[in-house]
Scaffold this motif. Structure first.
Motif, PDB file in Angstrom:
ATOM      1  N   PHE A 281     -21.799 -30.050  14.861  1.00 42.89           N
ATOM      2  CA  PHE A 281     -20.909 -30.767  13.953  1.00 42.89           C
ATOM      3  C   PHE A 281     -19.488 -30.260  14.158  1.00 42.89           C
ATOM      4  N   SER A 282     -18.705 -30.942  14.962  1.00 45.05           N
ATOM      5  CA  SER A 282     -17.323 -30.542  15.169  1.00 45.05           C
ATOM      6  C   SER A 282     -16.503 -30.900  13.941  1.00 45.05           C
ATOM      7  N   TYR A 283     -15.361 -30.209  13.767  1.00 43.90           N
ATOM      8  CA  TYR A 283     -14.538 -30.415  12.584  1.00 43.90           C
ATOM      9  C   TYR A 283     -13.907 -31.795  12.591  1.00 43.90           C
ATOM     10  N   ARG A 284     -13.990 -32.468  11.456  1.00 43.33           N
ATOM     11  CA  ARG A 284     -13.328 -33.748  11.281  1.00 43.33           C
ATOM     12  C   ARG A 284     -12.464 -33.681  10.035  1.00 43.33           C
ATOM     13  N   LYS A 285     -11.261 -34.201  10.150  1.00 42.23           N
ATOM     14  CA  LYS A 285     -10.409 -34.295   8.978  1.00 42.23           C
ATOM     15  C   LYS A 285     -11.007 -35.317   8.019  1.00 42.23           C
ATOM     16  N   PRO A 286     -10.577 -35.299   6.749  1.00 40.29           N
ATOM     17  CA  PRO A 286     -11.115 -36.257   5.789  1.00 40.29           C
ATOM     18  C   PRO A 286     -10.998 -37.690   6.296  1.00 40.29           C
ATOM     19  N   LEU A 287     -11.942 -38.514   5.898  1.00 34.46           N
ATOM     20  CA  LEU A 287     -12.045 -39.875   6.407  1.00 34.46           C
ATOM     21  C   LEU A 287     -10.758 -40.649   6.188  1.00 34.46           C
ATOM     22  N   TYR A 288     -10.266 -41.263   7.270  1.00 36.05           N
ATOM     23  CA  TYR A 288      -9.139 -42.183   7.212  1.00 36.05           C
ATOM     24  C   TYR A 288      -7.895 -41.553   6.597  1.00 36.05           C
ATOM     25  N   LEU A 289      -7.729 -40.250   6.723  1.00 43.12           N
ATOM     26  CA  LEU A 289      -6.565 -39.580   6.146  1.00 43.12           C
ATOM     27  C   LEU A 289      -5.297 -40.056   6.834  1.00 43.12           C
ATOM     28  N   ARG A 290      -4.275 -40.435   6.067  1.00 44.66           N
ATOM     29  CA  ARG A 290      -3.088 -41.048   6.648  1.00 44.66           C
ATOM     30  C   ARG A 290      -1.814 -40.273   6.351  1.00 44.66           C
ATOM     31  N   ASN A 291      -1.900 -39.181   5.633  1.00 42.52           N
ATOM     32  CA  ASN A 291      -0.654 -38.482   5.321  1.00 42.52           C
ATOM     33  C   ASN A 291      -0.304 -37.497   6.413  1.00 42.52           C
TER      34      ASN A 291
ATOM     35  N   SER B  85     -18.889 -30.547   2.842  1.00 42.51           N
ATOM     36  CA  SER B  85     -19.206 -31.937   3.180  1.00 42.51           C
ATOM     37  C   SER B  85     -20.643 -32.254   2.799  1.00 42.51           C
ATOM     38  N   TYR B  86     -20.861 -33.542   2.566  1.00 41.65           N
ATOM     39  CA  TYR B  86     -22.206 -34.035   2.290  1.00 41.65           C
ATOM     40  C   TYR B  86     -22.305 -35.457   2.822  1.00 41.65           C
ATOM     41  N   ARG B  87     -23.421 -35.769   3.511  1.00 40.88           N
ATOM     42  CA  ARG B  87     -23.650 -37.125   3.992  1.00 40.88           C
ATOM     43  C   ARG B  87     -25.083 -37.532   3.700  1.00 40.88           C
ATOM     44  N   TYR B  88     -25.213 -38.822   3.374  1.00 43.12           N
ATOM     45  CA  TYR B  88     -26.505 -39.333   2.921  1.00 43.12           C
ATOM     46  C   TYR B  88     -26.741 -40.707   3.523  1.00 43.12           C
ATOM     47  N   VAL B  89     -27.859 -40.857   4.247  1.00 44.47           N
ATOM     48  CA  VAL B  89     -28.290 -42.145   4.784  1.00 44.47           C
ATOM     49  C   VAL B  89     -29.793 -42.240   4.532  1.00 44.47           C
TER      50      VAL B  89
ATOM     51  N   SER C 176     -23.473 -42.867   2.323  1.00 41.39           N
ATOM     52  CA  SER C 176     -22.345 -42.233   1.632  1.00 41.39           C
ATOM     53  C   SER C 176     -21.983 -40.941   2.337  1.00 41.39           C
ATOM     54  N   GLU C 177     -20.724 -40.567   2.181  1.00 46.08           N
ATOM     55  CA  GLU C 177     -20.215 -39.331   2.774  1.00 46.08           C
ATOM     56  C   GLU C 177     -19.025 -38.866   1.960  1.00 46.08           C
ATOM     57  N   VAL C 178     -18.949 -37.561   1.742  1.00 46.19           N
ATOM     58  CA  VAL C 178     -17.831 -37.006   0.987  1.00 46.19           C
ATOM     59  C   VAL C 178     -17.455 -35.656   1.591  1.00 46.19           C
ATOM     60  N   THR C 179     -16.156 -35.377   1.659  1.00 42.30           N
ATOM     61  CA  THR C 179     -15.666 -34.078   2.132  1.00 42.30           C
ATOM     62  C   THR C 179     -14.607 -33.562   1.174  1.00 42.30           C
TER      63      THR C 179
ATOM     64  N   ALA D  19     -18.643 -51.861  -0.704  1.00 40.00           N
ATOM     65  CA  ALA D  19     -18.103 -50.767   0.103  1.00 40.00           C
ATOM     66  C   ALA D  19     -16.852 -50.209  -0.560  1.00 40.00           C
ATOM     67  N   ALA D  20     -16.795 -48.887  -0.656  1.00 43.67           N
ATOM     68  CA  ALA D  20     -15.645 -48.219  -1.268  1.00 43.67           C
ATOM     69  C   ALA D  20     -15.273 -47.011  -0.431  1.00 43.67           C
ATOM     70  N   GLU D  21     -13.971 -46.725  -0.369  1.00 47.77           N
ATOM     71  CA  GLU D  21     -13.447 -45.560   0.330  1.00 47.77           C
ATOM     72  C   GLU D  21     -12.287 -44.983  -0.459  1.00 47.77           C
ATOM     73  N   THR D  22     -12.118 -43.679  -0.362  1.00 49.09           N
ATOM     74  CA  THR D  22     -11.006 -43.044  -1.068  1.00 49.09           C
ATOM     75  C   THR D  22     -10.529 -41.815  -0.315  1.00 49.09           C
ATOM     76  N   ASP D  23      -9.232 -41.543  -0.419  1.00 49.03           N
ATOM     77  CA  ASP D  23      -8.596 -40.314   0.073  1.00 49.03           C
ATOM     78  C   ASP D  23      -7.657 -39.838  -1.015  1.00 49.03           C
TER      79      ASP D  23
END
Length: 769
Positions: free
Chosen positions: A759-769, A639-643, A622-625, A593-597
């Motif tokens: 599909f409601s708007y979501r900020k990038p995954l786990y964004l902390r800034n 955005s792109y999501r793949y399952v 996987s998912e990327v925005t 498992a990998a995640e990035t912001d």
């Protein structure tokens, strides 16, 4: 030589008004929303406690003459002040015998909230009534302004305007204007009554009302709200006219008749209440009789009740009940409660008691899943008790979780059960700037009483006692250094993390599945001590989880980059599966498992997550925005999501998702905003949603036009059959129009438009800034 004179009299009644609330913008904006009176308004002043002094008026002028007890004449820069009010004029006359006061010539009346210019002012000191002719008025700091042939200030401080008008548009550019024969403003009640009202838009009369009321503040008032107009392939032409009833300060009700040309009259009722200062609730009733789109013309309805709050400092209550007539209710009708994508109806009742170290709760829960033949178990009831004792002995922490749950089911082929669970744990935490280390020992002690086990699909025991030990050690080390990237100094961290987990094995195939499901294995999930939610399955484990996170912070300590990578190494394969006929995999590792912001550059952000199966060399999820956010209400997101279908390799459930989308919000001008999104299914080679919305908003009015095309989630309904040619996609057009200052603020901003659609708007995954 001119001389200044000061005369003190008891003259006019106190005049106060409450300004209408309205959105305000920056004073430097091109479309100025604050209407500026010709002279600076007076600041509000506190009321004096001496009634006699509060009625004193001070008169200043360049010249004055008169006879004591008779008439006095003032001229030249005449200024009258009284307890925060001020009148300026060229000349004025005070007739003490007739108790009369007159002023004219560039006359301005002001107090803390209103400014009035007029040709003349006449006041009767005995009756405490003042009249201003040919008045122009402004509510200070607000948008509302207007004119009147005559303005009267009554003895009880009400304002009566004759042959008047008002608007919230900039002066000289009145897009709308409300004209009336008579307007009565009650500052204390904060409402205005209007007789023979005629609304003009662009100098064209469009609306007439013999009598209406409007707020001059944010206070609630009974009356019609602005209508909503839309058209769709499912409902036809749709017109909704909400009516608001201000029953009492603690209660209100909104009734909305919604006419749909394809279905009939759809009525929606929303009742809200306050129960003291800390509790509130809401009830919604919706009804559509004889739906023309259904083969059997069935009646359709929805009922919803919500309540929550605090009884006192320790007790909390929560209640939620919802039910609908059929599975496709939210797909077909524009409900005020749920979205069309919500297919789970949760009915919950909960009362809890909290203290510093322990809490207790009693809960009942029932979940109705629309479109599913299998219903979840009901919790009838659940009693839980939690106890916490930090540092109870030599820095050891003690925690106790316990619950007693009774499971019921509506189906005749399902067994029922009662579960008693006690979960004590002892942990020893060490934390510091350099890292942390937590060691924990836990015991899962569970006892089941299962009834009617012959109804179950698998062989169950009447009584099951299960004891499972757990040992967990979790540690993390924090490294950091200062580095230069692109000639800029950053602070970089390196945070390796590990967890060893041992959970004993017990055969649990003789226990039913009542509230348990498999959890996701994302990066955070790798460090859980449980593989399943609920308590019916506790998976055995002998494993080591290794993870690594690195972050980059700028000079303002804002996170610019984060990357996390982790995987579980299994020393022994788990022998516990969710169902007895489900195979267990022989594998030495979990998914990787990998995640990035990443803040790529200035206003560009990229975020992504992946779960990669290292054994089968497959991408499990996987998912990327990619976001571009240069400012408020400015957004472009790709955005792109793949399952793939291999995500549930050991079950019959097939999931195959490959979707790409774009969502944007952008101001086209200072007043016009655009919001749109487009999502495409690559597997089905078709669009699943398109949304386009334009909104114009000025100081005094706003309009929104939107187009929505989206896929529908159609469920089978045995007791409410629908037409065989039920549409897979729905197309709709929506129009919202609001005139500000007539009781509504309208669609402000674009945040709610971003939430429209599937599909409601979501900020990038786990964004902390």
């Amino acid at each position: 030589m001119l001389k200044r004179y000061l005369v003190t009299l008891c003259l006019l009644p106190t005049v106060t008004t409450v300004a209408a609330t309205a959105p305000q913008t920056d004073a430097d904006s091109a479309d100025q929303c604050i209407i500026t009176p010709p002279v600076p308004p007076l600041s509000k002043q506190s009321k004096t406690g001496n009634k006699d002094l509060s009625q004193l008026i001070k008169i200043k002028s360049n010249q004055s003459n008169g006879t004591l007890g008779d008439k006095a004449t003032f001229s030249g820069n005449v200024t009258f002040t009284q307890n925060g009010r001020q009148v300026t004029a060229d000349q004025a006359v005070v007739d003490q015998q007739k108790q009369k006061f007159e002023a004219d010539g560039q006359l301005v009346f002001q107090d803390g909230v209103v400014t009035v210019t007029a040709n003349s002012l006449n006041a009767q000191m005995g009756s405490r009534v003042a009249t201003l002719d040919n008045a122009q008025y402004w509510l200070n700091g607000q948008q509302l302004h207007g004119s009147a042939e005559q303005m009267e200030i009554t003895k009880d401080n009400k304002l009566v305007l004759k042959d008047s008008n008002f608007s919230t548009c900039p002066i000289g550019d009145e897009s709308w204007l409300l004209k009336a024969r008579r307007i009565k403003i009650d500052p204390e009640e904060e409402w205005g009554e209007i007789w023979d009202a005629k609304l003009e838009i662009g100098n064209v009369p469009v609306f007439y009302m013999p009598y209406m009321t409007v707020p001059i503040s944010g206070k609630r008032k009974t009356g019609f709200l602005f209508p909503r107009i839309s058209s769709s392939t499912t409902n036809g032409f749709e017109f909704a006219a909400p009516f608001y009833w201000n029953i009492a300060p603690e209660y209100d009700l909104t009734f909305t008749p919604d006419y749909m040309s394809s279905r009939g009259l759809f009525t929606k009722t929303e009742f809200r209440y306050l129960a003291g200062d800390r509790q509130f609730g809401q009830m919604n009733l919706e009804y559509l009789g004889n739906d023309s789109m259904l083969e059997n013309h069935a009646d359709r309805w929805m009922v919803n009740y919500r309540h929550q709050g605090a009884i006192d400092e320790n007790w909390r209550v929560l209640a939620n009940f919802i039910d609908v007539s059929d599975n496709n209710y939210f797909n077909d009708l524009n409900s005020d409660v749920n979205r069309s994508t919500d297919n789970q109806l949760s009915r919950v009742g909960d009362i809890s008691y909290f203290t510093e170290f322990w809490n207790f709760s009693a809960r009942v829960q029932d979940i109705k899943v629309l479109g599913e033949d299998i219903s979840p178990y009901q919790v009838m009831p659940q009693l839980s008790f939690n106890y916490r004792s930090p540092g109870f002995w030599n820095k050891f922490d003690f925690n106790l979780y316990s619950e007693l749950t009774n499971f019921e089911h509506r189906g005749n082929s399902y067994n029922t059960a009662t579960r008693l669970h006690v979960e004590p744990s002892v942990s020893l935490p060490f934390q510091g700037p350099a890292g942390s280390l937590t060691s924990e020992v836990k015991l899962y002690q569970t006892y089941y009483v299962q009834r009617d086990v012959q109804r179950a699909d698998v062989l169950l025991d009447d009584n099951v006692s299960r004891s499972i030990p757990e040992v967990r050690v979790n540690g993390q080390i924090n490294f950091e250094r200062f580095s230069n990237f692109f000639d800029t100094q950053y602070r970089q961290t390196l945070e390796p993390q590990f967890q060893y987990l041992y959970v004993g094995h017990r055969d649990q195939s003789n226990i039913g599945i009542y509230d348990t499901a498999e959890l996701q294995q994302d990066y955070i999930g790798l460090f859980r001590d449980r593989r399943f939610s609920g308590l019916d399955r506790i998976a055995d484990a002998n494993q080591l989880t290794l993870g690594l996170t690195t972050r980059v912070f700028d000079e303002h300590n804002v996170e610019q980059f984060r990357f996390s990578l982790g995987q579980i190494a299994y020393f022994e394969n788990s022998q516990v599966s969710l169902y007895s006929d489900q195979l267990t995999e022989d594998t030495s590792t979990s998914v990787l498992a990998a995640e990035t912001d990443i803040n790529l550059y200035d206003d560009w952000f990229i975020s992504g997550a992946i779960q990669y199966d290292t054994k089968y060399h497959d991408n499990k999820k996987s998912e990327v925005t990619l976001d571009y956010r240069p400012g408020p209400n400015k957004l472009v997101q790709l955005s792109y999501r793949y399952v793939p279908d291999l995500v549930n390799r050991n079950t019959n459930d097939q999931v195959d998702i490959s979707q790409a989308g774009i969502r944007t919000a952008w101001p086209l001008t200072d007043n016009v905003y655009f919001v749109g999104n487009y999502y495409y299914d690559l597997n089905e080679d078709r669009s699943v949603e398109t949304y386009t919305g334009f909104q114009y908003e000025s100081c005094c009015w706003a309009v929104r036009l939107a187009y929505h095309y989206h896929i529908k989630t159609n469920y089978e309904d045995n007791y409410n059959p629908v037409l065989d040619n039920r549409e897979l996609f729905e197309t709709s057009f929506m129009l919202n129009f609001v005139i500000k200052g007539l009781g509504g603020s309208g669609p402000l901003g674009v945040s709610d438009m971003l939430d429209d659609g599937i599909f409601s708007y979501r900020k990038p995954l786990y964004l902390r800034n």
